[in-house]
Write a protein that holds these residues in place. Structure first.
Motif, mmCIF file in Angstrom:
data_model
loop_
_atom_site.group_PDB
_atom_site.id
_atom_site.type_symbol
_atom_site.label_atom_id
_atom_site.label_comp_id
_atom_site.label_asym_id
_atom_site.label_seq_id
_atom_site.Cartn_x
_atom_site.Cartn_y
_atom_site.Cartn_z
ATOM 1 N N THR A 133 1.031 -0.475 0.158
ATOM 2 C CA THR A 133 -0.010 0.319 0.019
ATOM 3 C C THR A 133 0.754 0.884 0.079
ATOM 4 N N TRP A 134 1.554 1.210 -0.755
ATOM 5 C CA TRP A 134 2.670 2.240 -0.932
ATOM 6 C C TRP A 134 2.078 3.597 -1.157
ATOM 7 N N PHE A 135 0.809 3.823 -1.674
ATOM 8 C CA PHE A 135 0.825 5.195 -1.975
ATOM 9 C C PHE A 135 -0.363 5.290 -1.238
ATOM 10 N N ASN A 136 -2.043 4.198 -0.731
ATOM 11 C CA ASN A 136 -2.767 4.393 0.104
ATOM 12 C C ASN A 136 -3.002 4.062 0.706
ATOM 13 N N LYS A 137 -2.297 3.968 2.043
ATOM 14 C CA LYS A 137 -1.807 4.263 3.126
ATOM 15 C C LYS A 137 -3.192 4.973 4.086
ATOM 16 N N PRO A 138 -4.009 3.214 4.450
ATOM 17 C CA PRO A 138 -4.121 2.322 4.863
ATOM 18 C C PRO A 138 -4.973 1.852 3.322
ATOM 19 N N ASN A 152 -22.087 -7.762 -20.154
ATOM 20 C CA ASN A 152 -22.449 -9.022 -20.849
ATOM 21 C C ASN A 152 -23.084 -8.582 -22.178
ATOM 22 N N ASP A 153 -22.465 -9.099 -22.795
ATOM 23 C CA ASP A 153 -22.534 -9.282 -24.569
ATOM 24 C C ASP A 153 -24.573 -9.228 -24.376
ATOM 25 N N GLU A 154 -24.923 -10.348 -24.065
ATOM 26 C CA GLU A 154 -26.326 -10.184 -24.070
ATOM 27 C C GLU A 154 -27.275 -9.081 -23.786
ATOM 28 N N LYS A 155 -26.344 -8.220 -22.653
ATOM 29 C CA LYS A 155 -26.834 -7.380 -21.791
ATOM 30 C C LYS A 155 -28.095 -8.098 -20.370
ATOM 31 N N THR A 156 -27.794 -8.871 -19.722
ATOM 32 C CA THR A 156 -28.697 -8.912 -18.951
ATOM 33 C C THR A 156 -28.071 -9.066 -17.512
ATOM 34 N N GLU A 157 -27.003 -9.067 -17.287
ATOM 35 C CA GLU A 157 -25.806 -8.890 -16.423
ATOM 36 C C GLU A 157 -24.837 -8.300 -16.290
ATOM 37 N N SER A 158 -24.464 -7.483 -15.271
ATOM 38 C CA SER A 158 -23.810 -6.657 -15.271
ATOM 39 C C SER A 158 -23.047 -6.067 -13.846
ATOM 40 N N VAL A 159 -21.486 -5.881 -14.408
ATOM 41 C CA VAL A 159 -20.841 -5.570 -12.635
ATOM 42 C C VAL A 159 -20.672 -4.195 -12.650
ATOM 43 N N VAL A 160 -20.153 -3.410 -11.443
ATOM 44 C CA VAL A 160 -19.814 -2.203 -11.605
ATOM 45 C C VAL A 160 -19.081 -1.915 -10.414
ATOM 46 N N PHE A 161 -18.332 -1.155 -10.702
ATOM 47 C CA PHE A 161 -16.923 -1.200 -9.691
ATOM 48 C C PHE A 161 -16.636 0.100 -9.393
ATOM 49 N N ILE A 162 -17.380 0.751 -7.695
ATOM 50 C CA ILE A 162 -16.798 1.758 -7.488
ATOM 51 C C ILE A 162 -15.357 2.245 -6.485
ATOM 52 N N ALA A 163 -14.425 3.198 -7.106
ATOM 53 C CA ALA A 163 -12.924 2.985 -6.152
ATOM 54 C C ALA A 163 -13.294 4.637 -5.805
ATOM 55 N N ALA A 164 -12.755 4.894 -4.436
ATOM 56 C CA ALA A 164 -12.751 6.336 -4.736
ATOM 57 C C ALA A 164 -11.320 6.063 -3.807
ATOM 58 N N LYS A 165 -10.398 6.848 -3.391
ATOM 59 C CA LYS A 165 -8.712 6.729 -2.388
ATOM 60 C C LYS A 165 -9.544 7.237 -1.735
ATOM 61 N N GLY A 206 -14.723 9.832 2.384
ATOM 62 C CA GLY A 206 -14.325 9.046 3.302
ATOM 63 C C GLY A 206 -13.104 8.794 2.572
ATOM 64 N N VAL A 207 -11.954 8.124 2.984
ATOM 65 C CA VAL A 207 -10.926 7.154 2.231
ATOM 66 C C VAL A 207 -11.621 5.743 1.950
ATOM 67 N N ASP A 208 -10.577 5.014 1.413
ATOM 68 C CA ASP A 208 -10.927 4.228 1.023
ATOM 69 C C ASP A 208 -12.338 3.773 0.207
ATOM 70 N N TYR A 209 -12.655 4.587 -0.246
ATOM 71 C CA TYR A 209 -14.966 3.768 -0.524
ATOM 72 C C TYR A 209 -13.884 2.718 -1.345
ATOM 73 N N PHE A 260 -10.908 -2.864 -0.615
ATOM 74 C CA PHE A 260 -10.345 -1.780 -1.818
ATOM 75 C C PHE A 260 -9.814 -2.520 -2.322
ATOM 76 N N ARG A 261 -8.612 -3.485 -2.202
ATOM 77 C CA ARG A 261 -7.708 -3.342 -3.150
ATOM 78 C C ARG A 261 -8.564 -4.899 -3.421
ATOM 79 N N PHE A 262 -9.460 -5.253 -3.701
ATOM 80 C CA PHE A 262 -9.720 -6.983 -4.527
ATOM 81 C C PHE A 262 -10.543 -6.305 -5.342
ATOM 82 N N ASN A 263 -11.749 -4.787 -4.561
ATOM 83 C CA ASN A 263 -11.928 -4.044 -5.817
ATOM 84 C C ASN A 263 -11.090 -3.770 -7.019
ATOM 85 N N ILE A 264 -10.000 -3.408 -6.328
ATOM 86 C CA ILE A 264 -9.192 -2.605 -8.125
ATOM 87 C C ILE A 264 -8.609 -4.341 -8.841
ATOM 88 N N ALA A 265 -8.362 -5.224 -7.750
ATOM 89 C CA ALA A 265 -7.403 -6.345 -9.359
ATOM 90 C C ALA A 265 -8.861 -7.289 -9.614
#
Ligand code: DGJ
Length: 697
Positions: A546-551, A620-633, A682-685, A556-561
């Protein structure tokens, strides 16, 4: 999709575009149009003359593939030396061939036995064209090429274009740069032997474009060695771009009777950067990535490098594997340190036999333990390299690139093997074949940790061919191994993302994106990667860095990966039960959404570098399912109330999801136009929204 021919005019018709070329009365190949479709009968070539002795027609002309010579003084795409010393090419159109979606335009030199073929292949589904150049020498003597690019482009507008490329470094790959080209030349290149961490082998050119609108012209070179992308704009307002194997210190000797094909360029025109990325993503998954795994979701892996570095042994790997399996990992990868006297980076590289102090019973014991835990086993190798302090170097000091009277540079304490030698290629292939034949290994992480230097190669008649032949040798070995060991996936790594181009991805199934696993930095790195690379191929780990975004919280890390192909790289032995549960929860979630992430369409909705908040939506191609990731340091000024507006959904469908404790049921059009309220602070949203089409009863 069709190749339409009207006398001397060739129209390459994709879903939404026309790419038009023609041949003129002098036998030149001329670029006519790249853009919206027009009536085919309207396309024509205007025959022109020299303006005056200083403004020649050849200089001004939009040539499709400019040869060096005559009264042409700008950059050329191809340059040769003929056996008698003549250095000018005089190409004339000769004939064409078409087959299904392919066009071949043949040109011959007016005197010498050289034939050049411009190849075009259309995609059925996308506005993407594959281009490459074939050359053949039907004479007896060698023709030497000093430059041999894969493609040249002339852009339609006389006004300046902005060019996007990357300007990165180790730990900061894929960092975007945008340059307006008003006049002169703009060059992006690598001279390191690999495509490298700095510039990328592609161009993206635009005038007024954003994620959703505006013409975006792009082309990506499928090649992992030294490359060059050079763009120029002249007095007449013509912007030309060329891509290919870098002509720096390059030569290719084409012997009599031989033929050669350049690496392929995939080019396209879309409305907006988002559509560009979605098209190249889907196209690459279907047409570029090796066939064994392109349609299969990649497994969640654990890699022990950041946990133990060189200090691997059967005990600590087994203990880590146990924890990895408990949290849901499917593939356990042992990184550097398992072989020879490899206790640090100063020794052992090249000695690919198991270190008996670390693995007294061989690799089998660990592999069985990993398999018994229900996981596949993968292993790290760096086949193109050797430490001076190794048995391999002691017995074959001549196997590295070197000059007799120069002291070799030992970057990262290692030397580059001369992969253009047949015996070195055999050594590398046999070593890997043996490793894969004797062990139940399902995954190879092929690393490459330093650029070339002292590039002497006495084995070659023309040593300047080494840059190309090295890359080719790596590709050939990987292809041969893949053919024999069909259930083994390969990852390309070069100190992180140093070899992550579409060339590598034509042979390797995925790439290691960056050694920088800091989640905040990764937001920017991954954004750059997503521009012209497939999401599925992007390995992204959750680590303890967590060099930059401490802590940075684990969530949060899972959200990005989770926005690529998920891996875990932290030291699980130090994780509390609570942290292991967080890993378990996220890995289980990822398994449910990975098909949408790895095979879906990405919409980059908010950019953490510009908007404080990152919002990426995969549909997805069929436009039936979607996942949205939101993150703010961390949001500034305490709070950010914004509507979350979605994209890529079917406007007429109704969708259901939960966000911030509230259940929603809305139409696709509402979600796009109005959105839902969010309070980001807040941090780590970090939030993940799962959207599903509401089933009709
Ligand atoms: C560089 C890679 O990028 C790392 O992931 C790791 O494999 C090390 N090399 C090992 O030496």
């Amino acid at each position: 999709m069709a190749v339409i021919i009207n006398k001397n005019i060739f129209v390459l018709e994709t879903k939404n575009t026309h790419y038009v070329i023609g041949t003129d009365n002098s036998g030149n190949c001329r670029h006519i149009h790249w853009g919206r479709k027009c009536p085919v009968e309207d396309y024509c070539i205007s025959e022109t003359e020299d303006e005056n002795s200083n403004h020649t027609v050849l200089d001004e002309m939009k040539q499709e593939y400019t040869p060096f010579g005559k009264t042409m003084y700008r950059d050329c795409a191809v340059k040769t030396v003929f056996p008698d010393g003549c250095r000018e090419i005089n190409l004339k159109f000769d004939s064409y061939e078409t087959e299904k979606n392919t066009l071949k335009l043949h040109f011959s030199d007016a005197y010498y036995p050289l034939r050049i073929t411009l190849n075009y292949q259309l995609s059925d589904k996308y506005d993407i064209i594959a281009r490459w150049v074939g050359i053949s020498n039907s004479g007896k003597e060698t023709i030497t090429f000093e430059k041999l690019f894969s493609a040249e482009f002339s852009l339609p507008s006389v006004k300046p274009y902005t060019f996007t490329n990357t300007n990165g470094a180790w730990g900061g790959e894929f960092l975007e740069t945008n340059n307006v080209l008003d006049g002169g030349n703009l060059v992006f290149e690598s001279r390191k032997g690999i495509s490298g961490h700095t510039n990328s082998p592609y161009f993206i050119a635009y005038q007024n474009a954003d994620e959703s609108n505006g013409n975006v012209y792009f082309a990506s070179l499928a090649y992992s060695g030294n490359f060059k992308v050079s763009a120029s704009r002249d007095l007449y307002g013509i912007t030309r771009v060329m891509l290919g194997i870098n002509d720096f210190d390059f030569e290719y000797s084409l012997k009599g009777g031989e033929a050669f094909e350049t690496p392929t360029v995939f080019c396209g025109l879309t409305q907006g950067f988002g559509e560009m990325s979605r098209q190249i993503n889907q196209f690459a998954v279907e047409n570029v990535l090796p066939k064994q795994f392109n349609n299969k979701p990649l497994p969640v892996l654990y890699n022990a490098w950041e946990a133990v570095e060189f200090d691997v042994n059967c005990e600590n790997q087994t203990a880590l594997a146990k924890r990895a399996s408990e949290i849901g990992v499917e593939l356990f990868v042992m990184d550097d340190g398992w072989f020879g006297k490899r206790n640090h980076d100063r020794a052992g590289l090249g000695d690919w036999f198991v270190n008996k102090d670390k693995f007294p019973n061989g690799l089998g014991e660990l592999i069985s333990a990993v398999n018994n835990l229900g996981m596949d086993f993968g292993i790290w190798v760096e086949p193109e390299m050797v430490n001076a302090n190794s048995d391999l170097f002691r017995s074959h000091p001549d196997w590295t690139y070197h000059y007799k009277n120069r002291k070799p540079n030992e970057l990262r304490n290692q030397l580059v093997l001369n992969m253009t030698r047949q015996d070195v290629q055999e050594y590398v292939y046999n070593m890997l074949d043996k490793l894969l034949s004797e062990n139940n290994i399902r995954y190879i992480k092929w690393d490459m940790n330093r650029p070339f230097s002292e590039t002497g190669a006495e084995n070659l008649e023309n040593p300047k061919m080494l840059w190309y032949l090295h890359t080719k040798a790596v590709y050939n070995i990987v292809d041969k191994l893949k053919k024999k060991h069909q259930n083994v996936a390969f990852e390309s790594c070069a100190s992180g993302g140093g070899r992550s181009d579409l060339g590598a991805l034509s042979h390797f199934d995925q790439v290691w994106t960056s050694d920088n696993t800091d989640a905040t930095d990764r937001m920017t790195i991954q954004k750059g990667f997503s521009k012209l690379h497939p999401t599925k191929a992007m390995r992204a780990w959750v680590t303890d860095i967590t060099w930059f975004n401490k802590p940075a919280s684990l969530d949060f890390r899972f959200n990005i990966a989770m926005q690529g192909s998920l891996g875990i790289g932290g030291n699980l032995m130090n994780y509390s039960q609570e942290e292991l549960e967080i890993c378990k929860k996220n890995i289980s979630l990822y398994k449910n959404i990975r098909n949408i992430v790895q095979f879906g369409n990405l919409y980059r909705l908010l950019d953490s570098d510009k908007d404080d908040v990152l919002m990426n939506q995969y549909v997805n191609d069929e436009k039936t399912e979607s996942v949205v990731f939101i993150a703010a340091k961390g949001t500034r000024f305490h709070k950010k109330r914004i509507p979350l507006k979605f994209a890529g959904l079917d406007e007429n469908k109704r969708y259901i999801f939960e966000f911030d404790g509230k259940n929603y049921e809305k139409s696709g059009v509402y979600l796009k136009e109005v959105g839902i309220p969010a309070h980001i602070r807040g941090v780590d949203y970090n939030k993940i929204i799962l959207i599903r089409e509401k089933q009709k009863i």
